[in-house]
Design an enzyme around this catalytic site. Structure first.
Site, PDB file in Angstrom:
ATOM      1  N   ASP A 193      47.407  51.056  80.729  1.00  0.00           N
ATOM      2  CA  ASP A 193      47.414  50.359  79.435  1.00  0.00           C
ATOM      3  C   ASP A 193      48.788  50.535  78.803  1.00  0.00           C
ATOM      4  OD1 ASP A 193      46.454  48.864  77.304  1.00  0.00           O
ATOM      5  OD2 ASP A 193      45.504  50.568  76.322  1.00  0.00           O
ATOM      6  N   ASP A 210      48.470  57.807  74.926  1.00  0.00           N
ATOM      7  CA  ASP A 210      47.220  57.080  75.179  1.00  0.00           C
ATOM      8  C   ASP A 210      46.907  57.018  76.678  1.00  0.00           C
ATOM      9  OD1 ASP A 210      44.948  55.743  74.486  1.00  0.00           O
ATOM     10  OD2 ASP A 210      45.934  53.926  73.754  1.00  0.00           O
TER      11      ASP A 210
HETATM   12  P1  ADP Z   1      44.191  54.204  70.628  1.00  0.00           P
HETATM   13  O1  ADP Z   1      45.199  53.138  70.988  1.00  0.00           O
HETATM   14  O2  ADP Z   1      43.098  54.303  71.624  1.00  0.00           O
HETATM   15  O3  ADP Z   1      43.695  54.060  69.238  1.00  0.00           O
HETATM   16  P2  ADP Z   1      46.423  56.094  70.843  1.00  0.00           P
HETATM   17  O4  ADP Z   1      46.431  57.329  71.697  1.00  0.00           O
HETATM   18  O5  ADP Z   1      47.283  54.964  71.309  1.00  0.00           O
HETATM   19  O6  ADP Z   1      44.900  55.644  70.684  1.00  0.00           O
HETATM   20  O7  ADP Z   1      46.841  56.520  69.385  1.00  0.00           O
HETATM   21  C1  ADP Z   1      46.836  55.591  68.320  1.00  0.00           C
HETATM   22  C2  ADP Z   1      48.091  55.726  67.475  1.00  0.00           C
HETATM   23  O8  ADP Z   1      48.168  57.040  66.927  1.00  0.00           O
HETATM   24  C3  ADP Z   1      49.378  55.531  68.256  1.00  0.00           C
HETATM   25  O9  ADP Z   1      49.779  54.191  68.290  1.00  0.00           O
HETATM   26  C4  ADP Z   1      50.364  56.364  67.475  1.00  0.00           C
HETATM   27  O10 ADP Z   1      50.868  55.624  66.390  1.00  0.00           O
HETATM   28  C5  ADP Z   1      49.499  57.501  66.939  1.00  0.00           C
HETATM   29  N1  ADP Z   1      49.595  58.691  67.799  1.00  0.00           N
HETATM   30  C6  ADP Z   1      48.813  58.999  68.858  1.00  0.00           C
HETATM   31  N2  ADP Z   1      49.160  60.175  69.412  1.00  0.00           N
HETATM   32  C7  ADP Z   1      50.207  60.638  68.674  1.00  0.00           C
HETATM   33  C8  ADP Z   1      51.029  61.812  68.734  1.00  0.00           C
HETATM   34  N3  ADP Z   1      50.834  62.757  69.655  1.00  0.00           N
HETATM   35  N4  ADP Z   1      52.008  61.952  67.812  1.00  0.00           N
HETATM   36  C9  ADP Z   1      52.208  61.000  66.879  1.00  0.00           C
HETATM   37  N5  ADP Z   1      51.472  59.888  66.760  1.00  0.00           N
HETATM   38  C10 ADP Z   1      50.481  59.688  67.652  1.00  0.00           C
HETATM   39 MN    MN Z   2      46.928  53.052  72.050  1.00  0.00          MN
END
Ligand code: ADP
Ligand code: MN
Length: 256
Positions: A193, A210
């Site tokens: 993804d 992610d």
């Molecule tokens: P999903 O897309 O399934 O909602 P993600 O893992 O992509 O989950 O996380 C969503 C958002 O949260 C990311 O686009 C980013 O902006 C923020 N995020 C996720 N993990 C982190 C991290 N370790 N540090 C900072 N921001 C994060």
């Molecule tokens: Mn994501």
């Protein structure tokens, strides 16, 4: 203590809404009692001290910002435990025996936990090979604690929002295709993804996030998922003026 109570109060404001029953996640973003108890335990085990607020609410997970007593920052990703969150994930589940079992049990809580376990495991595999990603810390139920990419509560922007100069984009392109190759060759993983939405830009570098759905390279769909990743990455950089390889060339660069 007040700190713990403070954290709980933080969790119950903002996007979180409860209706009457507090022990059930009746609303999409509510944190149920079981989850709160697990968060309590993590606070008691000094994994972090405060949950400060929500970084992101998504279809499949919510992400919160937390700090420990030293001011070290973490991201807590809480995977959804509702069937709604799993609709788009069938392609990753099929062909993975551990997943199929949880999936067939039709227990959304089990599924959420499986995504979290998978995310932690994948983050370890990725970090171990020196590929930039949030450092994994802990997993409990459907939650993953990892290092926060950003500073003072400000999350690093996604590549999509980073607004980089052409020079920085070119550096970023080289960095991400090498990371994709290392992911494949050294971790034996395909993200599945990967796009400008799941790459963060921080202090001049690209971080892959992610990774709960990342699959082994011998997963039956690994190569078609990799081809899609190549397409998304190539399209993004091409759109922003970087002279990129074709997606087929990129695919070959990664697998050979
Ligand atoms: P999903 O897309 O399934 O909602 P993600 O893992 O992509 O989950 O996380 C969503 C958002 O949260 C990311 O686009 C980013 O902006 C923020 N995020 C996720 N993990 C982190 C991290 N370790 N540090 C900072 N921001 C994060
Ligand atoms: Mn994501």
């Amino acid at each position: 203590t007040t700190e713990i109570r403070g954290s709980l109060m933080h969790m119950s404001i903002g996007k979180t809404k409860t209706t009457g029953k507090v022990d059930r996640a009746t609303v999409e973003n509510a944190i149920d009692l079981r989850t709160r108890m697990a968060i309590f335990k993590m606070i008691n085990n000094n994994l972090f001290q405060h949950i400060n607020g929500c970084i992101s609410t998504g279809k499949e997970a919510n992400v919160y910002h937390a700090t420990d007593s030293d001011g070290q920052e973490y991201a807590i990703k809480i995977h959804k435990t509702s069937v709604l969150g799993f609709k788009d994930r069938n392609k990753y589940v099929k062909g993975d025996r551990r997943f199929e079992r949880a999936y067939c049990s039709r227990n959304p809580r089990e599924m959420g936990k499986t995504w979290a376990e998978k995310e932690l495991k994948n983050l370890y595999r990725i970090a171990a090979k020196g590929i930039r990603c949030p450092k994994p810390r802990h997993q409990k139920l459907h939650m993953v604690v990892m290092d926060f990419i950003g500073k003072d509560g400000w999350a690093a922007p996604r590549l999509k929002d980073a607004d980089l100069s052409l020079g920085k984009l070119l550096e970023g392109y080289v960095e991400i295709i090498v990371a994709m190759r290392d992911l494949y060759q050294k971790c034996r993983l395909v993200h599945g993804d990967l796009s400008e939405y799941n790459i963060l830009y921080y202090e001049g570098h690209l971080y892959i996030i992610d990774v709960s759905q990342a699959v082994d390279i011998d997963h039956p769909c690994a190569h078609c998922l990799l081809f899609e990743d190549c397409k998304h990455v190539s399209d993004f950089f091409k759109k922003h003026g970087v002279g990129v390889m074709t997606k087929t060339e990129l695919f070959k660069f990664i697998v050979n």
